[in-house]
Design an enzyme around this catalytic site. Structure first.
Site: not given
Ligand code: NVA
Ligand code: CP
Length: 306
Positions: A132, A260, A220, A288, A129
């Site tokens: 982020q 995040c 997270d 962001r 990500h």
């Molecule tokens: N690790 C989480 C982050 C969401 C922004 C996911 O992949 O669902």
């Molecule tokens: N942190 C983040 O990417 O949030 P969303 O899943 O809401 O985009």
């Protein structure tokens, strides 16, 4: 830098340039100064999964920079009926100036990037990500004034955000300690990449050791999108890794708490810590927008200075 699929697509200098640009755009926005670097560019956003922050920050960023955004769900495209990723990428490249995609498999992004003639941005995959972490680096620099030498503790699931955090720490010279249960470690190729960059990174299993004297504690969710079938065992295995007041007391008093979002209060983090005075989560979320503007400007109009 033609695409942003991994944080490792960026050098240290690229990161500093993006953070400086984000900081500048943030200051200009606060003063009401309009910067329309992306007039009249179009960005297609493809979502295979839910999103609040990524979707909204990209849409607002494109609008404020004078551009236009197409908000697409993969099931509404012919992709959902079997059109190949390669054909989709080639066709979309004839209409738009960039693609941001949130996907299950990182390989989907790699195929999009291979066949697209416009930049492709990773809006989250099972592996990383990066957008982020750019916002997070901006936030850390705002709080601490520097990046190099900070002690960064990741506690919990060694997931996609953790993988990008490891690369971010490696590139910027932060010390990284990941505390996770056995079987929940970060991606081994990412770890090898970080070690080859000369990173000070260690994966351990005791959260107290990871956060001792830390400048940053980051966690997270324990059940990422796509992991729902493992929910019960994940909640059981990750329970000792909750960020709560007792754990935070091992870190520096000035330690910032990062997440995040979205958060699951009472699971990976207590409500008290998430909303407490050390929490940086809302500033991360705001950043962001500013970081995304810098990423879009750099990729879509690389020669333009703001
Ligand atoms: N690790 C989480 C982050 C969401 C922004 C996911 O992949 O669902
Ligand atoms: N942190 C983040 O990417 O949030 P969303 O899943 O809401 O985009």
């Amino acid at each position: 830098m033609n695409n942003l699929l991994s944080l490792s697509d960026l050098s240290f200098d690229d990161i500093i340039e993006l953070l400086d640009m984000a900081e500048d755009l943030k200051a200009k926005r606060a003063k009401g100064i309009v910067v329309e670097t992306l007039k009249p560019k179009s960005l297609a956003m493809i979502f295979e999964k839910s999103s609040t922050r990524t979707r909204i920050s990209f849409e607002v960023a494109m609008n404020e920079l004078g551009g236009h955004v197409l908000n697409l769900h993969s099931r509404d495209l012919q992709l959902g009926r079997g059109e190949t990723i390669s054909d989709t990428a080639q066709v979309m490249s004839r209409y738009i100036h960039g693609i941001m995609a949130r996907v299950y498999k990182h390989s989907t992004l790699e195929i999009l990037a291979q066949f697209s003639t416009v930049p492709v941005i990773n809006g989250l995959s099972d592996l990383e990500h990066p957008c982020q972490l750019l916002a997070d680096l901006l936030t850390i620099r705002e709080y601490k004034g520097t990046l190099k030498g900070l002690k960064f503790a990741w506690v919990g699931d060694g997931n996609n955000v953790c993988n990008s955090a490891i690369l971010a720490a490696a590139i910027t010279g932060m010390q990284m300690r990941v505390a996770c249960p056995v079987g929940y470690g970060p991606n081994s190729d990412i770890l090898t990449k970080a070690v080859n960059m000369g990173a000070d990174v260690e994966v351990i299993h005791e959260p107290e050791n990871a956060v001792e004297n830390a400048d940053i504690i980051y966690t997270d969710v324990w059940v990422s999108m796509g992991d729902e079938e493992e929910k019960e065992e994940r909640l059981r295995d990750l329970w000792p890794y909750q960020i709560n007041d007792a754990l935070v007391s091992f870190a520096k008093e000035s330690c910032m708490i990062m997440h995040c979002l979205p958060a699951h209060r009472g699971e990976e983090i207590t409500s008290e810590v998430l909303t407490g005075p050390q929490s940086a989560v809302l500033n991360q979320a705001e950043n962001r927008l500013h970081a995304t503007k810098a990423i879009l400007t750099r990729l879509l109009v690389p020669n333009v200075k703001v």
